[in-house]
Design an enzyme around this catalytic site. Structure first.
Site, PDB file in Angstrom:
ATOM      1  N   ASP A  25       0.832  -1.216   0.000  1.00  0.00           N
ATOM      2  CA  ASP A  25       0.000   0.000   0.000  1.00  0.00           C
ATOM      3  C   ASP A  25       0.866   1.267   0.000  1.00  0.00           C
ATOM      4  O   ASP A  25       1.991   1.257   0.488  1.00  0.00           O
ATOM      5  CB  ASP A  25      -0.903  -0.022   1.243  1.00  0.00           C
ATOM      6  N   GLY A  26       0.305   2.331  -0.541  1.00  0.00           N
ATOM      7  CA  GLY A  26       0.971   3.633  -0.469  1.00  0.00           C
ATOM      8  C   GLY A  26       1.518   4.164  -1.790  1.00  0.00           C
ATOM      9  O   GLY A  26       2.199   5.198  -1.808  1.00  0.00           O
ATOM     10  N   TRP A  30       2.866   8.047  -2.476  1.00  0.00           N
ATOM     11  CA  TRP A  30       4.263   8.197  -2.910  1.00  0.00           C
ATOM     12  C   TRP A  30       4.312   9.155  -4.111  1.00  0.00           C
ATOM     13  O   TRP A  30       5.156  10.059  -4.173  1.00  0.00           O
ATOM     14  CB  TRP A  30       4.839   6.820  -3.291  1.00  0.00           C
ATOM     15  N   ASN A  73     -11.036  -2.244  -5.196  1.00  0.00           N
ATOM     16  CA  ASN A  73     -10.243  -1.317  -6.025  1.00  0.00           C
ATOM     17  C   ASN A  73     -10.871  -1.076  -7.407  1.00  0.00           C
ATOM     18  O   ASN A  73     -10.536  -0.109  -8.087  1.00  0.00           O
ATOM     19  CB  ASN A  73      -8.806  -1.813  -6.204  1.00  0.00           C
TER      20      ASN A  73
END
Ligand code: IPE
Ligand code: IPE
Ligand code: MG
Length: 263
Positions: A25-26, A30, A73
């Site tokens: 995740d992330g 970023w 998602n």
């Protein structure tokens, strides 16, 4: 000596987690931090996948499962979903030969019906070509949701009861586990989640009952092979009690060495 080699020395090779699962995740944050479009974060993230698969495989981790795309998602903006599917397609196309050469066995878990026919074809091809490999098993969770997996398993159990293949009394945890996508895969020992979120987001709900969690602030595109080793070192320092007391564990350990503290 490099930081990696130093850390590698601290890893107990006889006590590796058999199955490491990762919620990657992330990527979006970023990219946002760098004023880039989110897709750039996913691109960088897929490079990290390559690196961590190599690290796990070199280390001898038996199963590495990667949460790449959840059923939820699909609700993201169309362009982001398309870009993620394209990236996955490209990853499989470009990396498959290398993975197979390195003994990796690839499996995909999730709702295959929701994927495009071209992606499904490629997945079937790569999975079939790597089927007999005995190295690290890389399980990619794609269009996956833990609740969906459990509901599908319930439906399959009911069908087998109706078809008289099993009796209701046969149903126990072991049998139920055999109806999940992960039927031939041991439960994760260690679950890593990047980007600091303290939640499971519908990943392997059944399988993580006694999994050790490692949550890091690092965003997935910044995750390194060094941090992968650190997560394993952290895992190896923990006491997994499975509901027992710490004393019972000591007794068990000693009796498996041939004597018991209680004797
Ligand atoms: C993980 O990164 C990749 C997927 C969920 C596909 P995110 O895209 O969720 O990144 P953040 O959480 O928005 O930063
Ligand atoms: C979890 O990340 C799914 C994947 C990493 C594929 P999300 O970014 O979708 O999770 P939430 O929405 O923050 O819980
Ligand atoms: Mg996220």
């Amino acid at each position: 000596m490099s930081v990696y080699s130093e850390l590698l020395k601290r890893v107990d090779k006889k006590n590796l987690p058999t199955h490491v699962a990762i919620i990657m995740d992330g990527n979006g944050r970023w990219a946002q931090k760098r004023h880039l479009v989110r897709v750039k974060g996913h691109e960088q993230g897929s490079k990290v996948v390559k690196r961590i698969v190599e690290t796990a495989s070199n280390l001898g981790v038996k199963v590495l499962s990667l949460y790449a795309f959840s059923k939820e998602n699909w609700n993201r903006p169309r362009e982001e979903v398309d870009a993620l599917m394209q990236l996955l397609h490209r990853y499989l196309l470009v990396e498959s030969n290398n993975l197979i050469k390195n003994g990796v066995r690839l499996s995909i878990i999730g709702d295959r019906k929701s994927l495009s026919p071209t992606l499904n074809e490629l997945i079937s091809d790569v999975c079939a070509r790597s089927e007999h490999n005995t190295g690290t098993r890389v399980v990619i969770a794609l269009s996956y949701s833990g609740r969906y997996e459990i509901v599908e398993a319930v439906k399959a159990v009911i069908k087998d009861v109706q078809d008289k293949k099993i009796a209701p009394d046969d149903i126990d945890e072991e049998l139920f586990g055999n109806y999940l996508f992960t039927k031939d895969i041991p439960d994760p020992d260690l679950l890593i989640r990047t980007s600091a979120e303290k939640r499971i987001s519908n990943f392997m709900l059944w399988q993580i009952a006694y999994t050790e969690l490692y949550i890091t602030k690092t965003l997935w595109p910044d995750f390194t092979k060094e941090e992968f080793l650190r997560s394993i070192i952290s895992f190896q320092k923990r006491e997994r009690r499975f509901g027992m007391t710490g004393d019972q564990l000591i007794t068990q350990k000693n009796s498996s060495r041939g004597y018991s503290l209680n004797e």
